[in-house]
Design an enzyme around this catalytic site. Structure first.
Site, short mmCIF file in Angstrom:
data_model
loop_
_atom_site.label_atom_id
_atom_site.label_comp_id
_atom_site.label_asym_id
_atom_site.label_seq_id
_atom_site.Cartn_x
_atom_site.Cartn_y
_atom_site.Cartn_z
CD GLU A 44 38.20 40.64 79.64
OE1 GLU A 44 37.64 40.14 80.74
OE2 GLU A 44 39.08 40.83 79.48
CE LYS A 133 37.04 36.23 79.44
NZ LYS A 133 37.84 37.61 81.06
CB CYS A 167 39.95 38.25 77.89
SG CYS A 167 41.90 39.26 78.52
#
Length: 308
Positions: A44, A133, A167
């Site tokens: 990430e 995200k 995540c």
């Protein structure tokens, strides 16, 4: 391509320096190529690093000028789609006949907003697309905006159907279903979470989706930050800000490589598409184990799977 090797990078970027980090990316691509890796997964926000330990001068109700300057520096070293950094990674992907996914902090060329993004590169040397995200976690919202359904992207490639989440959006059940409903076979999960419980979550995703899961994290110490930023790090955080925990997991939840902690490294494992079929015999979340007569599901704006 039924059987091939995948690689998972756990490394330390040159924090807040996209040029030097790009050199590091190339080093790991070369290392993976020597291992005959066909898909390489980076963590990430590898460019220009996940900003662990920084608060950007913010508490509820106020912001500091020093914090705004930290944000400007982070923004300056972030990645614009189509710029030199993405062109270079695409070139390396083609040269090494390798699919590459890499987490970056993406800067929007029009709005200037930053996003936590996965970029997908094909072995033909093309940027296939990106995923932003959906929900930055806690203080991440100081620096990253929210993505939407239009970048819940998936790709039908010569190595299989590829997709993933970043995540803690992997903790969003419906976001996972958005991946499963496209038939994802290789699920990438770049992260900044290095706790033992994270690997338990990835094992669950592999079993739930009956897919291979590749979890990639950075290894970062306070001392890796530029000296002028080390003074701004939270004093209560340990020297090792991220210990890693990268891992590769089979469709039945078997850990094939890792988890790797407290060091840099390249994990590799063999993907066998027949193992996905064997795993679906008794559970298929979008097939014989689904109850479409009971549950309905739709994603606003999710694109069709792109064929490589």
């Amino acid at each position: 391509m039924k059987k091939f090797k995948v690689g998972c990078v756990q490394a330390t970027p040159a924090l807040f320096d996209k040029s030097k980090t790009l050199d590091i990316v190339f080093k790991w691509i070369q290392k993976a190529a020597k291992e005959n890796v066909k898909l390489l997964v980076f963590p990430e926000s590898f460019i220009p690093a996940y900003p662990a330990g920084l608060g950007f001068g913010t508490v509820v109700g106020s912001r500091t000028e020093a914090g705004r300057e930290q944000f400007r520096e982070y923004w300056e070293n972030s990645v614009e789609i189509g710029a030199e950094e993405t062109q270079q990674i695409a070139k390396w992907a083609k040269e090494h006949d390798m699919y590459i996914t890499i987490g970056v902090t993406e800067k929007d060329s029009i709005s200037k907003t930053l996003y936590c993004t996965i970029l997908y590169f094909s072995a033909k040397g093309e940027l296939m697309g990106k995923h932003r995200k959906l929900k930055p976690t806690a203080a991440e919202r100081l620096v990253w905006g929210e993505g939407d359904g239009t970048t819940l992207s998936t790709y039908d490639t010569k190595i299989g159907k590829l997709g993933g989440l970043i995540c803690w959006e992997n903790y969003m059940p419906l976001a996972r279903v958005a991946m499963y409903q496209k038939g994802v076979e290789i699920y990438v999960a770049p992260t900044a979470d290095s706790r033992d419980s994270w690997n338990s979550s990835l094992i669950h995703i592999a079993c739930e989706g009956r897919c291979y899961v590749i979890g990639s994290n950075q290894f970062i110490r306070k001392s890796n930050y530029p000296e002028h930023l080390q003074k701004q790090l939270a004093e209560d955080r340990p020297e090792i800000l991220s210990r890693g925990g990268s891992v590769i997991i089979s469709p039945l939840g078997k850990v094939l490589a890792g988890p790797l902690y407290n060091e840099e490294g390249l994990l590799t494992a063999e993907i066998d598409h027949d193992e996905i079929i064997r795993a679906k015999m008794d559970f298929d979340v979008i097939g014989h184990y689904a109850r479409n007569d009971v549950f309905g599901f739709d994603v606003n704006g999710q694109p069709d799977m792109k064929k490589d």
